[in-house]
Design an enzyme around this catalytic site. Sequence first.
Site, PDB file in Angstrom:
ATOM      1  N   HIS A  37      -7.753 -12.409 -21.287  1.00 31.88           N
ATOM      2  CA  HIS A  37      -8.123 -13.094 -20.655  1.00 31.88           C
ATOM      3  C   HIS A  37      -6.843 -14.767 -20.701  1.00 31.88           C
ATOM      4  O   HIS A  37      -6.151 -13.950 -21.489  1.00 31.88           O
ATOM      5  CB  HIS A  37      -9.001 -14.110 -21.959  1.00 31.88           C
ATOM      6  CG  HIS A  37      -8.218 -13.907 -23.178  1.00 31.88           C
ATOM      7  ND1 HIS A  37      -8.201 -14.717 -24.039  1.00 31.88           N
ATOM      8  CD2 HIS A  37      -9.218 -13.301 -24.446  1.00 31.88           C
ATOM      9  CE1 HIS A  37      -7.640 -14.974 -25.115  1.00 31.88           C
ATOM     10  NE2 HIS A  37      -8.757 -13.180 -25.366  1.00 31.88           N
ATOM     11  N   HIS A  40      -4.346 -14.107 -23.338  1.00 28.90           N
ATOM     12  CA  HIS A  40      -3.076 -13.052 -23.252  1.00 28.90           C
ATOM     13  C   HIS A  40      -2.072 -12.941 -22.360  1.00 28.90           C
ATOM     14  O   HIS A  40      -1.411 -13.479 -22.185  1.00 28.90           O
ATOM     15  CB  HIS A  40      -3.940 -11.938 -22.942  1.00 28.90           C
ATOM     16  CG  HIS A  40      -5.350 -11.427 -23.985  1.00 28.90           C
ATOM     17  ND1 HIS A  40      -6.519 -11.209 -24.256  1.00 28.90           N
ATOM     18  CD2 HIS A  40      -4.480 -10.819 -25.184  1.00 28.90           C
ATOM     19  CE1 HIS A  40      -6.876 -11.200 -25.398  1.00 28.90           C
ATOM     20  NE2 HIS A  40      -6.134 -10.839 -25.167  1.00 28.90           N
ATOM     21  N   GLN A  64      -7.490  -0.847 -37.009  1.00 29.79           N
ATOM     22  CA  GLN A  64      -8.291  -2.025 -37.605  1.00 29.79           C
ATOM     23  C   GLN A  64      -9.764  -3.093 -38.143  1.00 29.79           C
ATOM     24  O   GLN A  64     -10.094  -3.989 -38.616  1.00 29.79           O
ATOM     25  CB  GLN A  64      -6.880  -2.864 -37.125  1.00 29.79           C
ATOM     26  CG  GLN A  64      -7.534  -3.499 -35.310  1.00 29.79           C
ATOM     27  CD  GLN A  64      -5.882  -4.308 -34.364  1.00 29.79           C
ATOM     28  OE1 GLN A  64      -5.436  -3.805 -34.554  1.00 29.79           O
ATOM     29  NE2 GLN A  64      -7.244  -5.379 -34.455  1.00 29.79           N
ATOM     30  N   VAL A 179      -5.039 -20.876 -26.634  1.00 35.31           N
ATOM     31  CA  VAL A 179      -5.061 -21.165 -25.238  1.00 35.31           C
ATOM     32  C   VAL A 179      -6.838 -21.625 -25.157  1.00 35.31           C
ATOM     33  O   VAL A 179      -6.842 -21.158 -25.757  1.00 35.31           O
ATOM     34  CB  VAL A 179      -5.138 -20.466 -24.069  1.00 35.31           C
ATOM     35  CG1 VAL A 179      -5.606 -20.470 -22.683  1.00 35.31           C
ATOM     36  CG2 VAL A 179      -3.508 -19.571 -23.783  1.00 35.31           C
ATOM     37  N   SER A 188     -11.464 -15.892 -27.011  1.00 34.17           N
ATOM     38  CA  SER A 188     -10.770 -14.699 -27.294  1.00 34.17           C
ATOM     39  C   SER A 188     -12.393 -13.653 -26.735  1.00 34.17           C
ATOM     40  O   SER A 188     -12.758 -13.841 -25.782  1.00 34.17           O
ATOM     41  CB  SER A 188     -11.835 -15.011 -28.959  1.00 34.17           C
ATOM     42  OG  SER A 188     -12.362 -13.879 -29.804  1.00 34.17           O
TER      43      SER A 188
END
Length: 298
Positions: A37, A40, A64, A179, A188
Site C-alpha cells: 500500500h 510501503h 513471526q 502514511v 496497514s
Amino acid sequence: MRTLEQILSLRTYVRGIRETRQGGKLIGFVPTMGALHEGHLSLIRKAKADCDVVIASIFVNPTQFGPKEDLAAYPRTFARDQQLCMEEGVDALFAPTVEEVYPSGFQTVVTVPEIAKTLEGEIRPGHFAGVATVVLKLLNIVLPDRLYLGQKDFQQALVVDRMMQDLNHPAELSLVPTVRAADGLALSSRNAYLSAGERRSATVLYGALQAARAVVEAGEMSAEVALEAMNQVITNEPLARPDYICIVNPATLNPVERVDEAASLAVLAVRIGTTRLIDNAILIPPGSATTRLRFMWP
Ligand code: PAF
C-alpha cells in the site's frame, strides 16, 4: 526490474552491482510481506531518493506469526505488488519461498529480549524473534547500505535497530513516517480485513493519538492525563477493544509519568472486530528541544 526467488541469484545480482559500482553507490533495501500500500510505496520512494539501487523483498514470514494468528489468511497480492514495485522503479524484487528462507535443518533464532518483552512482544510471544531473525537473514542476503522501515511498527524498528547495533551490522536504519488515509487511519495490510462499519470505527486509533497530542500541546505534562484522554476516545467506540494504550519512552518503551523531558511515544493496539490494529505518535511538549532517536528522520 528483476524478480529473483533464489538467494544465490540475489547474491549474484548484488555482487554484480558492487563490482561495477563507481564512487560508492548506495543500495537501499525495503523488506515487506507484500499486500503493498502507499505506506510501503513511501518506503520505496524514500529509498529511491536516498540510494542508487533499490531492492525490495516480499516474503510472508511464517515465524513471526503466532499459532492463532492470520498467517494463512494474510493478504497475498503478488502480481499487483510486483507491478507496483516496477512502477516505483525498484531495481530488484526478492521473493523467496518459505523453503528457500528456512531450509530443512534451520534452527538459529535471534532474540532481543528487553525491547521485545513489552507491548506487542507481550501479546504476541515469539513475534519479534521471528522478525529479528528474518530481517537479519534478509540483511545478510541483500547486504544493503540502508534499511527502510515504517514508523507504524515502531517497536519492530526498535528491535531491529538493537539487533543491528548488538550484532554490528553495518547497514544504516532509516525510519519513515507513517502514511495515513485522509481520515487519519494508518495504512496497514490488515485494514483489508475491516468491514465498512469497522473501517469507520478504526479511525479511533488516530483519534486517541490526536487527543493525547492535544493534551500535551496544551501544556499538560502528566502522562496519566494524556492517557485518560486516549482511553476516553477508545471507550466511546463500541467496536473497539484495546490490548494496550500506553505512553512510553521511545528509546526503552518503559512507561513514563511525565512528558516534559524529551519526546514520548503514545502507542496503542486495538481490536476492531477481529482485526488487530496498532498505531503510535511522538508527543512533543511545546517549546521542547526533543531528544530524537538515532534512526529517526531529521
Ligand atoms: O513489517 C513487515 O512487513 C515485516 O515485519 C518485515 C519487516 C518485512 C519482516 O518480515
